[in-house]
Design an enzyme around this catalytic site. Structure first.
Site, PDB file in Angstrom:
ATOM      1  N   GLN A 118      45.423  40.896  44.708  1.00 30.11           N
ATOM      2  CA  GLN A 118      44.809  39.572  44.838  1.00 30.11           C
ATOM      3  C   GLN A 118      45.847  38.475  44.628  1.00 30.11           C
ATOM      4  O   GLN A 118      46.583  38.505  43.638  1.00 30.11           O
ATOM      5  CB  GLN A 118      43.719  39.395  43.767  1.00 30.11           C
ATOM      6  N   LYS A 168      33.577  42.409  47.042  1.00 31.25           N
ATOM      7  CA  LYS A 168      34.033  43.225  48.174  1.00 31.25           C
ATOM      8  C   LYS A 168      33.662  44.692  47.939  1.00 31.25           C
ATOM      9  O   LYS A 168      33.221  45.390  48.846  1.00 31.25           O
ATOM     10  CB  LYS A 168      35.558  43.113  48.334  1.00 31.25           C
ATOM     11  N   ASP A 182      45.642  44.883  53.410  1.00 36.43           N
ATOM     12  CA  ASP A 182      45.527  43.426  53.577  1.00 36.43           C
ATOM     13  C   ASP A 182      46.519  42.910  54.632  1.00 36.43           C
ATOM     14  O   ASP A 182      46.511  41.732  54.974  1.00 36.43           O
ATOM     15  CB  ASP A 182      45.836  42.718  52.244  1.00 36.43           C
TER      16      ASP A 182
END
Ligand code: NAP
Length: 299
Positions: free
Chosen positions: A92, A49, A117
């Protein structure tokens, strides 16, 4: 094949739009992506990313990996980032054991203004109540793809095969916002094929290699495949048996170059939004219009 949805092309156009916008701005976008544990999959994805977003937009992106960290230390680190110059913070998932027990508690420490996110309870609540917020990137990327390909959602039955916080639940909200009729399916759903075969749009994210075969799909349906797997020959495949389903679908995402590039691109937009606010929604809308024009020319 002309019924394939080209997420790579759409994301490239959207990156250009975002990058042009950012080139006229002065404030810095600073992303910090945290991964934890001795399975380095999350860290490798983070580096991927990072490479994409820095090369396409010039934003700052740090991938921070802790092979070992306890709950208190991780919480302290997030609190530090909330005060420091990070403008966007990501964690994550899934967290390794025993931290996974505290996943919600830890995620909710992220300052909602930096929640790129869209996974804090504040962002999820705002999405449910139709307030402007950070939307989880895969769900947002799918909505953008459907808009770009002029898929009319009004009154359409949409089978969403997933009920996770990152895919199924936010997608359900987005489909409702677009006047569609979402039907959310999961591992306890009975006779899934009857639901999917009766749906105008099927979004498959059940994490099962090529599970959705042509028997699950009605002729002319739009099929969005979120799954990513490797088959025995090492080739990337999705949750949908692409070859057979593409013969029936009016539009379909391929196993590579479909949803995946859109997820990362939406992360770039969310990151910009953490600094420039709702102005970024307009940049995204302009990008979608440009992508539509480009696709029309290509037909
Ligand atoms: P997840 O948490 O494992 O969710 C899987 C969902 O599928 C669950 O809701 C599960 O139901 C449901 N399910 C499992 N078997 C089923 C069955 N036989 N029939 C109907 N539903 C079934 O995974 P996730 O984190 O949401 O991600 C989903 C997939 O998308 C994964 O393959 C992931 O790698 C991929 N992904 C791709 C991208 C991308 O950018 N391409 C981004 C994110 C995720 P229960 O809730 O009952 O367990």
């Amino acid at each position: 094949m002309d019924n394939q949805i080209n997420g790579k092309l759409v994301s490239d156009i959207l990156y250009t739009e975002l990058s042009n916008y950012l080139s006229n701005q002065t404030k810095e976008v600073n992303i910090v992506d945290i991964s934890v544990g001795n399975d380095f999959g999350g860290f490798m994805y983070s580096k991927m990313k990072q490479k994409k977003i820095t090369s396409k937009t010039g934003m700052k992106f740090e991938s921070i990996h802790f092979e070992k960290i306890d709950k208190d230390e991780l919480e302290e680190y997030i609190k530090y980032l909330n005060k420091a110059k990070a403008t966007g913070i990501m964690l994550q998932l899934p967290l390794p054991s025993p931290l996974n027990k505290y996943e919600r508690e830890i995620l909710d420490l992220i300052n909602p203004n930096k929640d790129i996110d869209g996974l804090t309870s504040v962002s999820a609540g705002k999405l449910i109540t139709n307030s402007d917020t950070f939307i989880p990137c895969t769900a947002l990327g799918i909505e953008v793809l459907l808009k770009t390909y002029n898929v009319n959602l009004t009154g359409k039955k949409v089978a969403i095969v997933n009920r996770s916080n990152i895919v199924g639940k936010p997608l359900t909200m987005l489909m409702l916002k677009n006047d569609a009729t979402p039907i959310i399916c999961h591992s306890k759903t009975k006779e899934l094929y009857k639901i999917t075969r009766n749906s105008d749009i099927v979004i498959a994210a059940l994490n099962k290699k090529e599970f959705i075969t042509e028997d699950y799909i009605k002729k002319g349906a739009v099929v969005i495949d979120v799954g990513v797997h490797k088959n025995e020959a090492g080739k990337t495949v999705g949750d949908v048996a692409f070859k057979e389903v593409s013969k029936k679908a009016s539009l379909i995402t391929p196993p590579t170059g479909g949803v995946g590039p859109m997820t990362i691109c939406m992360l770039a937009y969310n990151s910009a939004k953490s600094v420039y606010g709702s102005e970024i929604n307009e940049v995204l809308d302009t990008g979608i219009q440009k992508a539509k024009k480009c696709l029309n020319k290509a037909v």
